[in-house]
Design an enzyme around this catalytic site. Sequence first.
Site, PDB file in Angstrom:
ATOM      1  N   CYS A   1      43.093  89.146 102.308  1.00 13.72           N
ATOM      2  CA  CYS A   1      44.169  88.193 102.551  1.00 13.72           C
ATOM      3  C   CYS A   1      44.924  87.976 101.242  1.00 13.72           C
ATOM      4  CB  CYS A   1      43.622  86.869 103.092  1.00 13.72           C
ATOM      5  SG  CYS A   1      42.580  85.966 101.922  1.00 13.72           S
TER       6      CYS A   1
ATOM      7  N   HIS B   1      39.022  72.827  96.624  1.00 14.80           N
ATOM      8  CA  HIS B   1      38.165  73.364  95.576  1.00 14.80           C
ATOM      9  C   HIS B   1      38.947  73.484  94.277  1.00 14.80           C
ATOM     10  CE1 HIS B   1      40.114  76.724  97.692  1.00 14.80           C
ATOM     11  NE2 HIS B   1      40.206  77.297  96.507  1.00 14.80           N
TER      12      HIS B   1
END
Length: 676
Positions: free
Chosen positions: A186, A66
């Site tokens: 995360c 991406h």
Amino acid sequence: MSDLITPTLVRLDADLGGEKTDVIRALARVVGEAGRAVDVDRLAEDALARETTSPTGLNGGIAIPHCRTAGVSEPTLAFARLQPTVDFGAKDGAADLVFLIAAPDGGEATHLQLLTKLARALVKPDFTTALREAATPEAAAAAIMDVVSPAPAAAAASSAASSGSAPTTAPEAPAAAGSLVAVTACPTGIAHTYMAAEALEAAARKAGVELQVETQGSAGSTPLDPQVIEQASAVIFAVDVGVRDRARFAGKPVVSSGVKRAIDDADAMIAEALRNAGDPHAPRVEGSAGTEDSVPGASGESVAATVRRILMTGVSYMIPFVAAGGLLIALGFFFGGYDITGPGNDIATGNTIFNLPDLGELGLEHALFDSAFFAYLGALLFTLGGTAFGFLVPALAGYIAFAIADRPGIAPGFVMGAIAGTVNSGFLGGIVGGVLAGLVARWIGSWKVAPWARGLMPVLVIPLGATLVSGLIMLVVLAKPLSALMTALTNGLNSMTGGASVLLGVVVGLMMAFDMGGPLNKVAYGVATAGLGAAATASGNAPELRLMAAVMIAGMVPPLALALATVVRPNLFSPAERENGKAAWFLGASFITEGAIPFAAADPLRVIPSIMVGSAVAGGLSELLSVGLRAPHGGIFVLFAVSNILGFLIALAVGTLVSAAMVVFLKSLGRDTAAA
């Protein structure tokens, strides 16, 4: 986003090449053929540039490359079901489902929103199964659109669930007795944050328990409603980083893990949280001012792990001050010459661009081009750098205290760091003062106080009390011993000549390469940068400057050596490693040791010993050749701050060659053995 993906953007059972670069370029061409790209090459290059920062492969045969790019003018998603599969860096193998997400440059919110929705869907077996069984591009496109752009009513419900937060108003009825709350986070705050949240929510539905999740990701975080937290029976922390405002959960039974466990074994985490809810001896989030995982042994964390995490927090927050201050000081020397250390502050405050200093009167003989303007510029940069560098020890102490006691520990920690400078105890005093401030702040935060006083605790009582108590201990009890110890260490460093200094270079070289940016690496780097601050006015041959050079050269060797090895013997490395090798050239040249991590993770028994040997050789040679360095970072881009540039290049080249040769030899040996 009604036409985010169409059948023309789908390829099923396609052979798009053997490497991820081939796949990304092929999907970029798919976007172009569909009329959705204004610059196909720019789209491909931006997606590949993002890939070099960290692999986008996920467990389960999935990859989500991406980027934000000027190559598209509207959000676009292309999908390929690959045959054969291609390695995108996931630990469990190659990917067969690949999503290329392209958002217009400046469209960060859309970019992250798409990633969030996809990540949540990817942990649902029904979704990935539908894509693997789709018979036509139309079916695959429809399945993807169902999750990334659902109907308005469904979108509203999905948005509330995806935010992981309670409504802004209090719920109409109390939560069920078995209700749970969770936080997922995360390091990048993108895919795994939301995959963990989705997995926990699915497991909670299966168990028949109410769960609300706060996703602390890059797309933003809506905090859980305090009433929801109050009514919850237990909390789950599925995080690889610290939890923001952990004190909100104080007193709750807790289950802690990384995000991977939540993705792979969410059912067990839900069951464990429910058991802990009824167990008076279960681990709990402790202290109104602190964090549960600062307590040794809490939630299974060892004392060593706790100490490492606390010190790493302080060092990680200190490094920006080191980098900014050190590089500005080095630039000050470049423009103003090394003589700028004396009158630099006076020039910066007493002169202007219209009233330049007199070089002869001030003895500034080494300004660039013997120019008063450059001397003035050098003085400005030197003053800015020195000011930034002055925060080195306070930042170290402040954020060590923060790691122990959360935000109430920051102010007393910074004060203890400043006191460490006042009593000349250096970075050792900063470490001790930070730990002391954090522990005292945590202790005060554990006091039971009346409800009306709770609001005063974090903003007044804890900072005041912790600063007073820890400050008195530092000044009355610890100042002289710490100062004497720091003086002894400094004298010991200054006395290291000949073989002793070479041995020091070897040791820091081993430390820099062993964990490539981890605790040992940061300890060596922290010691060197602390000495660099003390040696701002020293000669180029000062021990502190030699140590800084040895540390930087040793830290540059691992990525450069592995990049060289991928060129010399490419057949010994996987396609993904060869691609990482291209990026490792720049990372190594920039003194980013972490560029070697992908290679070490794939083959630690061969790679780590090889880079340790090369870095040890480089560090020892640097000391032997008396290379000095006044900049704390920058690699080859700060050669102007190096004394003995030839020695710098020799040590770097020899260390790189040694590591590359050893890696090639060990990998060749392993291949021969396997073939036999």
